[in-house]
Design an enzyme around this catalytic site. Structure first.
Site, PDB file in Angstrom:
ATOM      1  N   CYS A  70      70.838  68.356 -18.564  1.00  0.00           N
ATOM      2  CA  CYS A  70      70.547  67.101 -18.786  1.00  0.00           C
ATOM      3  C   CYS A  70      70.214  66.273 -17.432  1.00  0.00           C
ATOM      4  CB  CYS A  70      71.567  66.265 -19.520  1.00  0.00           C
ATOM      5  SG  CYS A  70      71.714  64.810 -19.706  1.00  0.00           S
ATOM      6  N   ARG A 125     107.341  38.673 -10.593  1.00  0.00           N
ATOM      7  CA  ARG A 125     107.916  37.648 -11.567  1.00  0.00           C
ATOM      8  C   ARG A 125     108.630  38.119 -12.676  1.00  0.00           C
ATOM      9  NH1 ARG A 125     107.113  32.733 -14.739  1.00  0.00           N
ATOM     10  NH2 ARG A 125     106.594  33.647 -16.428  1.00  0.00           N
ATOM     11  N   CYS A 128      71.708  62.677 -27.164  1.00  0.00           N
ATOM     12  CA  CYS A 128      71.598  62.084 -25.644  1.00  0.00           C
ATOM     13  C   CYS A 128      70.289  61.624 -25.548  1.00  0.00           C
ATOM     14  CB  CYS A 128      72.073  63.251 -24.565  1.00  0.00           C
ATOM     15  SG  CYS A 128      71.202  62.594 -23.100  1.00  0.00           S
ATOM     16  N   CYS A 132      77.481  63.564 -23.190  1.00  0.00           N
ATOM     17  CA  CYS A 132      76.283  64.518 -23.625  1.00  0.00           C
ATOM     18  C   CYS A 132      76.879  65.921 -22.928  1.00  0.00           C
ATOM     19  CB  CYS A 132      75.202  64.097 -22.485  1.00  0.00           C
ATOM     20  SG  CYS A 132      73.989  65.519 -22.744  1.00  0.00           S
ATOM     21  N   ASP A 163      88.601  48.371  15.376  1.00  0.00           N
ATOM     22  CA  ASP A 163      89.354  49.113  14.389  1.00  0.00           C
ATOM     23  C   ASP A 163      89.771  50.547  15.185  1.00  0.00           C
ATOM     24  OD1 ASP A 163      88.820  47.395  12.756  1.00  0.00           O
ATOM     25  OD2 ASP A 163      87.479  48.595  11.361  1.00  0.00           O
ATOM     26  N   GLU A 174     100.722  34.621  -4.384  1.00  0.00           N
ATOM     27  CA  GLU A 174      99.940  35.545  -5.506  1.00  0.00           C
ATOM     28  C   GLU A 174      99.366  36.532  -4.679  1.00  0.00           C
ATOM     29  OE1 GLU A 174     100.268  33.805  -8.159  1.00  0.00           O
ATOM     30  OE2 GLU A 174      98.659  34.368  -9.477  1.00  0.00           O
ATOM     31  N   LYS A 197      93.023  24.103 -15.736  1.00  0.00           N
ATOM     32  CA  LYS A 197      92.237  25.483 -15.605  1.00  0.00           C
ATOM     33  C   LYS A 197      90.921  25.279 -16.127  1.00  0.00           C
ATOM     34  CE  LYS A 197      94.805  28.879 -17.348  1.00  0.00           C
ATOM     35  NZ  LYS A 197      95.342  30.243 -17.168  1.00  0.00           N
ATOM     36  N   GLU A 216      90.418  51.059  18.318  1.00  0.00           N
ATOM     37  CA  GLU A 216      91.574  50.732  19.071  1.00  0.00           C
ATOM     38  C   GLU A 216      92.720  50.655  18.446  1.00  0.00           C
ATOM     39  OE1 GLU A 216      90.032  48.269  23.096  1.00  0.00           O
ATOM     40  OE2 GLU A 216      89.224  47.619  21.155  1.00  0.00           O
ATOM     41  N   PHE A 217      92.736  49.931  17.520  1.00  0.00           N
ATOM     42  CA  PHE A 217      93.821  49.580  16.420  1.00  0.00           C
ATOM     43  C   PHE A 217      94.469  51.071  16.020  1.00  0.00           C
ATOM     44  CE2 PHE A 217      96.097  48.933  12.532  1.00  0.00           C
ATOM     45  CZ  PHE A 217      96.648  48.104  12.825  1.00  0.00           C
ATOM     46  N   ASP A 218      93.221  51.935  15.510  1.00  0.00           N
ATOM     47  CA  ASP A 218      94.037  53.299  15.045  1.00  0.00           C
ATOM     48  C   ASP A 218      94.611  54.103  16.168  1.00  0.00           C
ATOM     49  OD1 ASP A 218      93.102  52.674  12.508  1.00  0.00           O
ATOM     50  OD2 ASP A 218      91.200  53.632  12.723  1.00  0.00           O
ATOM     51  N   CYS A 267      68.386  63.828 -23.130  1.00  0.00           N
ATOM     52  CA  CYS A 267      67.862  65.418 -23.271  1.00  0.00           C
ATOM     53  C   CYS A 267      67.828  65.546 -24.682  1.00  0.00           C
ATOM     54  CB  CYS A 267      68.871  66.142 -22.532  1.00  0.00           C
ATOM     55  SG  CYS A 267      70.485  66.205 -23.074  1.00  0.00           S
ATOM     56  N   TYR A 315     101.976  30.153  -1.612  1.00  0.00           N
ATOM     57  CA  TYR A 315     101.812  28.718  -2.466  1.00  0.00           C
ATOM     58  C   TYR A 315     103.055  28.070  -2.471  1.00  0.00           C
ATOM     59  CZ  TYR A 315     102.592  31.205  -6.974  1.00  0.00           C
ATOM     60  OH  TYR A 315     103.216  32.205  -7.736  1.00  0.00           O
ATOM     61  N   GLU A 354      95.663  21.821  -4.784  1.00  0.00           N
ATOM     62  CA  GLU A 354      95.249  23.249  -4.179  1.00  0.00           C
ATOM     63  C   GLU A 354      94.891  24.289  -5.230  1.00  0.00           C
ATOM     64  OE1 GLU A 354      99.699  23.534  -3.108  1.00  0.00           O
ATOM     65  OE2 GLU A 354     100.009  25.274  -4.255  1.00  0.00           O
ATOM     66  N   ASP A 364      94.110  33.617  -9.123  1.00  0.00           N
ATOM     67  CA  ASP A 364      94.146  34.553 -10.226  1.00  0.00           C
ATOM     68  C   ASP A 364      94.585  35.644 -10.014  1.00  0.00           C
ATOM     69  OD1 ASP A 364      94.137  35.081 -12.827  1.00  0.00           O
ATOM     70  OD2 ASP A 364      91.854  34.974 -12.748  1.00  0.00           O
ATOM     71  N   LYS A 396      94.138  27.423  -7.788  1.00  0.00           N
ATOM     72  CA  LYS A 396      95.320  28.286  -8.499  1.00  0.00           C
ATOM     73  C   LYS A 396      94.507  29.683  -8.517  1.00  0.00           C
ATOM     74  CE  LYS A 396      97.501  28.459 -12.965  1.00  0.00           C
ATOM     75  NZ  LYS A 396      97.663  29.836 -13.048  1.00  0.00           N
ATOM     76  N   SER A 431     106.669  28.922 -14.638  1.00  0.00           N
ATOM     77  CA  SER A 431     105.198  28.903 -14.602  1.00  0.00           C
ATOM     78  C   SER A 431     104.624  27.458 -14.848  1.00  0.00           C
ATOM     79  CB  SER A 431     104.752  29.799 -15.976  1.00  0.00           C
ATOM     80  OG  SER A 431     105.260  29.185 -17.190  1.00  0.00           O
TER      81      SER A 431
HETATM   82  S1  IVH Z   1     103.294  26.913  -7.951  1.00  0.00           S
HETATM   83  C1  IVH Z   1     106.937  26.391 -10.410  1.00  0.00           C
HETATM   84  N1  IVH Z   1     100.818  27.194  -6.887  1.00  0.00           N
HETATM   85  O1  IVH Z   1     100.148  30.477 -11.441  1.00  0.00           O
HETATM   86  C2  IVH Z   1     105.505  27.002 -10.452  1.00  0.00           C
HETATM   87  N2  IVH Z   1     101.328  28.570  -8.586  1.00  0.00           N
HETATM   88  O2  IVH Z   1     101.652  29.522 -14.387  1.00  0.00           O
HETATM   89  C3  IVH Z   1     105.301  27.592  -9.475  1.00  0.00           C
HETATM   90  N3  IVH Z   1      99.699  30.348  -9.221  1.00  0.00           N
HETATM   91  O3  IVH Z   1     103.156  32.253 -12.046  1.00  0.00           O
HETATM   92  C4  IVH Z   1     104.005  27.933  -8.892  1.00  0.00           C
HETATM   93  N4  IVH Z   1      98.093  29.572  -7.785  1.00  0.00           N
HETATM   94  O4  IVH Z   1     101.840  32.928  -9.935  1.00  0.00           O
HETATM   95  C5  IVH Z   1     101.800  27.852  -7.931  1.00  0.00           C
HETATM   96  N5  IVH Z   1      98.740  27.371  -5.925  1.00  0.00           N
HETATM   97  C6  IVH Z   1      99.631  27.910  -6.910  1.00  0.00           C
HETATM   98  C7  IVH Z   1      99.215  28.791  -7.664  1.00  0.00           C
HETATM   99  C8  IVH Z   1     100.293  29.257  -8.616  1.00  0.00           C
HETATM  100  C9  IVH Z   1      98.459  30.440  -8.723  1.00  0.00           C
HETATM  101  C10 IVH Z   1     100.004  31.215 -10.351  1.00  0.00           C
HETATM  102  C11 IVH Z   1     101.763  31.491  -9.963  1.00  0.00           C
HETATM  103  C12 IVH Z   1     102.481  31.028 -11.135  1.00  0.00           C
HETATM  104  C13 IVH Z   1     101.249  30.755 -12.451  1.00  0.00           C
HETATM  105  C14 IVH Z   1     101.908  29.517 -13.032  1.00  0.00           C
END
Ligand code: IVH
Length: 672
Positions: free
Chosen positions: A432, A135, A408, A426, A34, A171, A314, A36-38, A411, A223, A112, A116, A114, A83
């Site tokens: 306290c 989005r 409290c 408090c 780190d 994401e 899910k 050296e990077f800095d 106290c 993704y 793959e 969050d 998903k 979505s």
């Molecule tokens: S594909 C046409 N792949 O989930 C759909 N989405 O409800 C394109 N998400 O808004 C999305 N992991 O932000 C895809 N491996 C993944 C994902 C992923 C998370 C999110 C994405 C999207 C929401 C879909």
């Protein structure tokens, strides 16, 4: 340095730093320290400051935050951001496969994770990141490019053989470690912890100053790719290609992404991650199944909102039922009282849960908690489990309700609740016990006075022994007093503490201000106040209105500062600290001088700049010997106008005959 040499060195440093960013943040295999990077980054920063015309918006220096934006412009997505349709059981996934195969026959699927987090669309042109857009409503989103640049795993420049123009979608999220680091820091500052990584990531990306976003240390996974000239017609292969260009994509070796041709393969992937997800370094809320072949994807097409070639499975948020044994109350250094549910230990999402935060009195009332209740505990996106309900059928007759205390628990002082706040406090700040120790612990912390040898335990001991009752008392401690503490206190540990306290007198004023623990004055605000006000005396003399006039200081912060200094005890402590030699003003030598081209000139700065944040451009003025003022007067030499400057400022400047210059003019003024 000659212009040509500077340009070359900037180019070389940028490429080198990009490479190290990639190794560190994408491959997790750094090859330099780190430090050296800095050092390299500092060199680049210095060169770019001296030669602003060679600085690019995708320079590695932008990772720590470029220009501040007022509003995020709304931009149309070139391809809509759909979505996914969700399913919560395996049958629905099997039905999806059956539907696909009925329509187009046997095919290959990609499974793959998903993630969050928050969806982001990244546009690249000629290998450079040109735009990052949220989005939004799927058709148009916010342009948050400056903030996106601070996410270190998002490449600013690509390597290898990439299409001229395409979008990478993915994401933005918090790795658990970073989220916990953020919350630990908030706790140290007396702030409420954030409840969940996803919402915090979303909130972080909407901040106007990219430097604040950079501090959050967000991460990213790509993704999907969108574009007319993608390398292959296989989604899986395209992900591998994107990896080679420098993106962080799902790692097949860790089973983050897999190819399969049947339902069994899909189910095996789901089963694996249903368990393994708890050990992951980030949150996922399910898995996604996609048809691999892009042409078949096209053939299957989309419904109004989601593709017909993909489905999300899910995971259930993990829940468990357990007994509420007791409710305890924690008093923090600011006096905030937080109710905590003491639970019969229960296994939940791979860890044993014994306690859950109840946040505040409203939460307790809403749940209508009774002692001995069977409560439903959930651990979803949140790190700290929460109680989401009570099984009323199991409540025993005569169970007594949980009543929020009026005094409290530490106290006995009557609690207060400030208007607009959910928390009870408090108000007995000075007597306290947990508030006293909490404040002193805060004061000695690493980012505050950074006093070696003094941890939470020692502070607690010193308070209990009656040796200290406030932060000023630390400076009256003697070596003999410490040696008199008995067990474990040898000459060495006593010296460490005494020397640490003595050394802390040199701590810069901005850290002293942070260390005082004024409510709402965290690290950043303290820095801001220190730099714009200059000294403790001046700060103590300011009223609410004058404080609000300072950039980024709102009414709540201003009131809190005024309230703090209105307390006689606080003023006395500050006075004693001053007498002990603690820094009470900004060290003028800290303001680095670069030149005096702007000597005698007063600037007013307004609007948004391309190459500087608002603070950055003010700093540049001061570094060149100029002065910055908040309002235009006849003494103003220049109004430095960025984009989005209001018409009122312009009119006033014109009326007073003040010259208006833009960022390019300014650059010329400070160059060579
Ligand atoms: S594909 C046409 N792949 O989930 C759909 N989405 O409800 C394109 N998400 O808004 C999305 N992991 O932000 C895809 N491996 C993944 C994902 C992923 C998370 C999110 C994405 C999207 C929401 C879909």
């Amino acid at each position: 340095m000659e212009a040509e040499a500077a340009r070359e060195r900037i180019k070389q440093l940028s490429a080198e730093l990009d490479e190290h960013d990639h190794r560190y943040y994408v491959l997790a295999a750094p090859t330099i320290s780190d430090f050296e990077f800095d050092k390299l980054l500092k060199e680049l920063e210095t060169l770019e400051k001296a030669w602003p015309r060679f600085a690019s918006p995708n320079s590695p220096t932008q990772r720590v935050g470029g220009a501040v934006s007022k509003d995020f412009p709304l931009v149309m997505h070139r391809y809509p951001m759909l979505s996914l349709s969700n399913s919560y059981n395996r049958e629905e996934v099997a039905e999806f496969v059956a539907r696909v195969e009925k329509e187009i026959g046997a095919t290959t699927y990609v499974t793959e994770l998903k993630y969050d987090g928050v969806a982001i669309s990244l546009t690249y042109e000629n290998g450079e990141l040109v735009r990052g857009v949220t989005r939004g409503d799927g058709e148009k989103g916010d342009d948050i490019t400056g903030n996106v640049r601070t996410v270190r795993s998002i490449p600013l420049k690509l390597r290898g053989d990439f299409p001229e123009r395409f979008e990478a979608r993915g994401e933005i999220l918090f790795m658990r470690e970073q989220f916990e680091r953020l919350n630990a820091e908030r706790a140290r500052n007396g702030e409420e912890p954030y409840a969940n990584p996803r919402n915090t990531a979303a909130g972080s990306l909407k901040q106007q100053d990219p430097r604040d976003v950079a501090k959050r240390r967000l991460d990213n996974f790509i993704y999907t790719l969108q574009g007319e000239e993608l390398p292959t017609r296989s989604h899986f292969e395209n992900m591998l290609a994107a990896r080679a260009w420098g993106f962080k994509t799902p790692d097949p070796a860790r089973r983050f992404i897999e190819r399969t041709t049947d339902v069994e393969g899909i189910m095996a992937f789901i089963a694996y991650w249903d368990k393994a997800r708890h050990e992951l370094e980030m949150d996922i809320d399910g898995v996604v199944v996609k048809v691999d072949d892009l042409r078949i994807q096209e053939e299957l097409g989309n419904t109004a909102k989601s593709p017909r070639w993909a489905i999300a499975f899910k995971f259930q948020a993990e829940q468990a039922v357990t007994r509420l044994n007791d409710v305890t109350y924690q008093v923090g250094r600011t006096g905030a009282v937080t109710p905590v549910a003491e639970l019969e230990p229960v296994l939940l999402a791979g860890t044993t849960v014994k306690r859950a935060s109840l946040h505040n009195a409203d939460q307790v009332a809403k749940l209508d908690l009774h002692f001995g209740d069977h409560v439903l505990v959930e651990k979803g996106g949140e790190i700290i489990p929460k109680i989401i309900g009570v099984d009323l059928t199991k409540r025993s007759m005569g169970a007594s309700p949980v009543v929020f205390p009026t005094v409290c628990p530490e106290c006995g002082t009557a609690l207060v609740r400030y208007e607009g706040e959910a928390q009870h406090y408090c108000p007995n700040e000075h007597a306290c016990p947990p508030q006293i120790t909490g404040r002193i612990e805060h004061f000695v912390g690493r980012k505050m006075m950074n006093i070696d040898g003094l941890g939470g335990e020692t502070v607690g001991l010193l308070v209990r022994e009656g040796l200290i009752a406030n932060v000023a008392d630390l400076y009256d401690l003697s070596r003999d007093q410490l040696l008199g503490l008995g067990k474990g206190w040898g000459e060495k540990s006593a010296d460490l503490v005494i020397n640490g306290i003595a050394a802390s007198r040199a701590t810069p004023f901005e850290q002293v201000l942070f260390a005082l623990g004024i409510r709402h004055v965290g690290e950043t605000v303290a820095k801001k106040l220190a730099r714009s006000v200059g000294s403790m005396d001046k700060l103590m003399g300011l009223g609410q209105a004058e404080l609000v006039a300072i950039d980024e200081v709102g009414a709540v912060i201003a009131q809190s500062v005024v309230d703090f200094f209105a307390v006689e005890g606080n003023r006395r402590i500050v006075e004693r600290l001053r007498q002990k030699g603690v820094q009470m003003e900004v060290d003028p030598s800290m303001v680095r001088k670069v030149g005096d081209k702007l000597k005698g000139l007063t600037f007013v700065v307004s609007g948004v700049f391309r190459n500087f944040s608002r603070d950055g451009i003010k700093e540049a003025i001061e570094q060149h010997g100029g002065k910055v003022s908040g309002s235009i007067s006849s003494r103003t030499a220049y109004l430095l106008a960025g984009s989005d400057m209001g018409p009122a400022k312009r009119a006033k400047a014109e009326a007073l005959n003040v010259k208006i210059v833009d960022e390019d003019d300014f650059m010329r003024m400070i160059e060579e």
